[in-house]
Design a protein around this motif. Sequence first.
Motif, PDB file in Angstrom:
ATOM      1  N   LEU A 246      48.840  35.268  35.454  1.00  0.00           N
ATOM      2  CA  LEU A 246      48.673  36.672  35.068  1.00  0.00           C
ATOM      3  C   LEU A 246      47.481  37.288  35.786  1.00  0.00           C
ATOM      4  CD1 LEU A 246      49.013  36.798  31.166  1.00  0.00           C
ATOM      5  CD2 LEU A 246      50.250  38.246  32.784  1.00  0.00           C
ATOM      6  N   ALA A 247      46.358  36.557  35.763  1.00  0.00           N
ATOM      7  CA  ALA A 247      45.138  37.069  36.400  1.00  0.00           C
ATOM      8  C   ALA A 247      45.344  37.238  37.900  1.00  0.00           C
ATOM      9  CB  ALA A 247      43.966  36.137  36.115  1.00  0.00           C
ATOM     10  N   GLU A 248      46.062  36.280  38.510  1.00  0.00           N
ATOM     11  CA  GLU A 248      46.334  36.363  39.952  1.00  0.00           C
ATOM     12  C   GLU A 248      47.259  37.540  40.265  1.00  0.00           C
ATOM     13  OE1 GLU A 248      46.204  31.539  40.306  1.00  0.00           O
ATOM     14  OE2 GLU A 248      48.064  32.522  40.920  1.00  0.00           O
ATOM     15  N   SER A 249      48.281  37.722  39.438  1.00  0.00           N
ATOM     16  CA  SER A 249      49.279  38.752  39.729  1.00  0.00           C
ATOM     17  C   SER A 249      48.707  40.152  39.593  1.00  0.00           C
ATOM     18  CB  SER A 249      50.485  38.615  38.796  1.00  0.00           C
ATOM     19  OG  SER A 249      50.958  37.296  38.813  1.00  0.00           O
ATOM     20  N   VAL A 250      47.809  40.342  38.631  1.00  0.00           N
ATOM     21  CA  VAL A 250      47.259  41.689  38.417  1.00  0.00           C
ATOM     22  C   VAL A 250      45.937  41.865  39.169  1.00  0.00           C
ATOM     23  CG1 VAL A 250      46.570  43.398  36.690  1.00  0.00           C
ATOM     24  CG2 VAL A 250      48.375  41.750  36.154  1.00  0.00           C
ATOM     25  N   GLY A 251      45.099  40.845  39.172  1.00  0.00           N
ATOM     26  CA  GLY A 251      43.771  40.977  39.777  1.00  0.00           C
ATOM     27  C   GLY A 251      43.709  40.529  41.230  1.00  0.00           C
ATOM     28  N   GLY A 252      44.782  39.892  41.727  1.00  0.00           N
ATOM     29  CA  GLY A 252      44.785  39.437  43.113  1.00  0.00           C
ATOM     30  C   GLY A 252      44.326  38.002  43.288  1.00  0.00           C
ATOM     31  N   ARG A 253      43.503  37.512  42.351  1.00  0.00           N
ATOM     32  CA  ARG A 253      43.043  36.124  42.407  1.00  0.00           C
ATOM     33  C   ARG A 253      42.614  35.726  40.995  1.00  0.00           C
ATOM     34  NH1 ARG A 253      38.932  34.992  47.031  1.00  0.00           N
ATOM     35  NH2 ARG A 253      37.762  36.575  45.907  1.00  0.00           N
ATOM     36  N   GLY A 254      42.824  34.460  40.639  1.00  0.00           N
ATOM     37  CA  GLY A 254      42.510  33.991  39.283  1.00  0.00           C
ATOM     38  C   GLY A 254      41.030  34.047  38.954  1.00  0.00           C
ATOM     39  N   ILE A 255      40.188  33.787  39.954  1.00  0.00           N
ATOM     40  CA  ILE A 255      38.741  33.854  39.787  1.00  0.00           C
ATOM     41  C   ILE A 255      38.232  34.861  40.822  1.00  0.00           C
ATOM     42  CG2 ILE A 255      36.589  32.517  39.801  1.00  0.00           C
ATOM     43  CD1 ILE A 255      38.483  29.962  39.714  1.00  0.00           C
ATOM     44  N   HIS A 256      37.401  35.798  40.427  1.00  0.00           N
ATOM     45  CA  HIS A 256      36.850  36.848  41.292  1.00  0.00           C
ATOM     46  C   HIS A 256      37.963  37.735  41.885  1.00  0.00           C
ATOM     47  CE1 HIS A 256      33.243  34.762  40.599  1.00  0.00           C
ATOM     48  NE2 HIS A 256      33.306  33.896  41.577  1.00  0.00           N
ATOM     49  N   PRO A 257      38.308  38.793  41.147  1.00  0.00           N
ATOM     50  CA  PRO A 257      39.433  39.655  41.532  1.00  0.00           C
ATOM     51  C   PRO A 257      39.262  40.294  42.914  1.00  0.00           C
ATOM     52  CG  PRO A 257      38.617  40.242  39.337  1.00  0.00           C
ATOM     53  CD  PRO A 257      37.668  39.239  39.894  1.00  0.00           C
ATOM     54  N   THR A 258      40.401  40.534  43.569  1.00  0.00           N
ATOM     55  CA  THR A 258      40.386  41.176  44.892  1.00  0.00           C
ATOM     56  C   THR A 258      41.096  42.529  44.864  1.00  0.00           C
ATOM     57  OG1 THR A 258      42.489  40.169  45.488  1.00  0.00           O
ATOM     58  CG2 THR A 258      40.524  38.926  46.055  1.00  0.00           C
ATOM     59  N   ALA A 259      41.870  42.796  43.810  1.00  0.00           N
ATOM     60  CA  ALA A 259      42.750  43.969  43.837  1.00  0.00           C
ATOM     61  C   ALA A 259      42.255  45.142  42.999  1.00  0.00           C
ATOM     62  CB  ALA A 259      44.152  43.569  43.369  1.00  0.00           C
ATOM     63  N   THR A 260      41.164  44.952  42.259  1.00  0.00           N
ATOM     64  CA  THR A 260      40.675  46.042  41.415  1.00  0.00           C
ATOM     65  C   THR A 260      39.812  46.990  42.246  1.00  0.00           C
ATOM     66  OG1 THR A 260      38.787  44.678  40.804  1.00  0.00           O
ATOM     67  CG2 THR A 260      40.666  44.645  39.312  1.00  0.00           C
ATOM     68  N   ALA A 261      39.755  48.265  41.833  1.00  0.00           N
ATOM     69  CA  ALA A 261      38.959  49.251  42.577  1.00  0.00           C
ATOM     70  C   ALA A 261      38.534  50.377  41.650  1.00  0.00           C
ATOM     71  CB  ALA A 261      39.777  49.813  43.728  1.00  0.00           C
TER      72      ALA A 261
END
Lengths: 419, 259
Positions: A141-156
């Motif tokens: 879930l974290a990977e799909s929404v945030g881009g990566r499970g630890i330290h998000p890449t997709a949020t802005a």
Amino acid sequence: MESHSFIAKIEGHGNLHLDWDKNKVWLEVDEGERLFEAMVVGRPAKDLPWITSRICGVCPIAHNLAALKALEGAFGVKLSGSSLLLRRLLLAAQILQSHTLHLYFLALPDYLGIDSGINLAKTHPEHFKNALKLKQVSDLLAESVGGRGIHPTATAIGGFKKVPSKNQLIGLKKEVERLLEPAEKTAKLFSSLKYPEVKTDLVFLAQTSSIDYDVYDVKHISSSRGALGKISDYKKLITEEIRAYSTAKFGKYSGKIVTVGALSRLNLSGNLLSGKAKELYKSAGVDFQNPYHNNLAQSVEIYAFIQKVIELLNQLTKEGIDEEKTIVFSEDIKPSRKVRGIGALEAPRGGLYYEIGIDAEGLITDCNIITPTVQNLPSMEESAKAVISQQKNVGKDSVEELLEMLIRAYDPCITCSVH
Amino acid sequence: MKNKPKIAIFDFTDCEGCEVALVSLREKLVEIATETEIVNWRLAQKKADDGPYDIVLIEGTPITQTEIDTLKFLRGQTKILVGLGSCATLAGIPGIIDKEARSGWYEKIYGKDYKPRGIDALPLSAYVLVDYSIHGCPVDKSELLRVIQELLAGKTPKNPGYSVCFECKLAGNPCRLLDKKPCLGPITAGGCGAICIKGGSPCYGCFGIRQDAQVDNLVMTLRKFSDPAKIENYFSMFLKKTPEYKKLFDNKKERNGKP
């Protein structure tokens, strides 16, 4: 415990010292200072969520999102409906990741008489299977929404740089629905454990929405003793003091020792739970005077947040994601005048607060962060004193073990507390 | 029966996210724990055996004197010493703070009477010989698994020789540089699967500068559409304590803002 060995199975480096004769306890935090509030100064606003997620590898999403909320407050940016749903989904995933790790990997071994959570694979394969399933899907879930499970890449700032597709969301929903069973088993397992007995007089504190059991869209600071506080007054309400034995500050609320985290949220908002989560909460028999029951509260929350994730996914798949409003690229945002913002949310371990100042060029002028564990440190010492005075007859070694379990039950995040 | 290799995992000042990545290996971690003997890992167990060890994995930046001393001691206790994650391999995010800037900030954040523990955020290699670096903030799970398996098989693991761009192309991402958006992909060692660019973020170089990278050429390209402050901003995210950063930017003014 007067040596330099740190407490095992907690996040970060802490050591509990005690003076038996004087009934004194102090929690030494010995994590090096990274000075996050300094390292972001002079850097562009976009760096804040990127850098501060690195405060903690167990709850990076909470830091990332609190930083974004503070920036969005400063810039006066409103989120689209889909962005808000995705943010709530992401924070729920964070709580699931963090609670699962803590309950199965760090806390449970104490209660089953084994040392390492990895050994569960051999000693208790059924529990281990449930743990892995919860971990796998919450990471997904974290990977799909945030881009990566630890330290998000997709949020802005203002939304997301990339959003999941409708098919991905439908797939996720199927996966998450399969968690209901292991989550129920988790709540029942933690209801069945024999917790050490101790009576304390905890004062609970949590950010609440008063509409539902939400952790992202919080409206005020609630205390189990006292009036509602405004989030904008956080700095007046939560004071931090420096202690010579700790690289982490010690926080108090209106000058009082308080407890934050799952047990507090359940105490203050448990009546807002619904469906099966409510049933599990009612039948769990949570004792709010016993800090060890924070583990039990976390297990109820796992179910509650899985329920919430399913609701959010239903809404997102039904309404669809408005990509035009959700996807933003705002690397060079400049406010053209000095602005300030506050961002607050309930992280897995309790209320997290960010305050940020930005100059006309879009550069960060100052930053203040108050983490949940800072607020919990004085409570840990108080509860440790209660354990010592109430369990005197069991012998020093057993008390020391009970104290380690107590600190672990609070699920402290030491690296967060120092930052 | 052959003795199982003894593994010890230590963490210095950091976020512990790379250890969380290790736990996220799930079934694979159980396999590793079966093939080896994890004799010391504070985050996961009470068992904390003294050395000697076969493999020591160290996460984090040795920032306090105790950590520096422990690091030097551990070097003598192990056959193989591996840096786990960018804090250990590059100084990474903690390295953003310069040594000279620390005292002013300690006073601002903790007050005059506070006795700081942290000295300077430097990579492990500033103090000891490091046998292998698993880069990344956090480390990539499959890269982590590859390195551990190779070490257990008695091989000497090698960093992928290619850049992030290679993996970025494979992932089908549009090139940021062609879009006039800064990116350190061309000079950064691969192994991450270009995960940041996939999520819409730039590459800030957390896997370290790859061998034979043409740093000057990338800077020339970046100058075509970015001002010097922006270029430095990108290089100062994870690479501030590298020789390349020093060469490019170190003759300049105070960089950590004033308290």
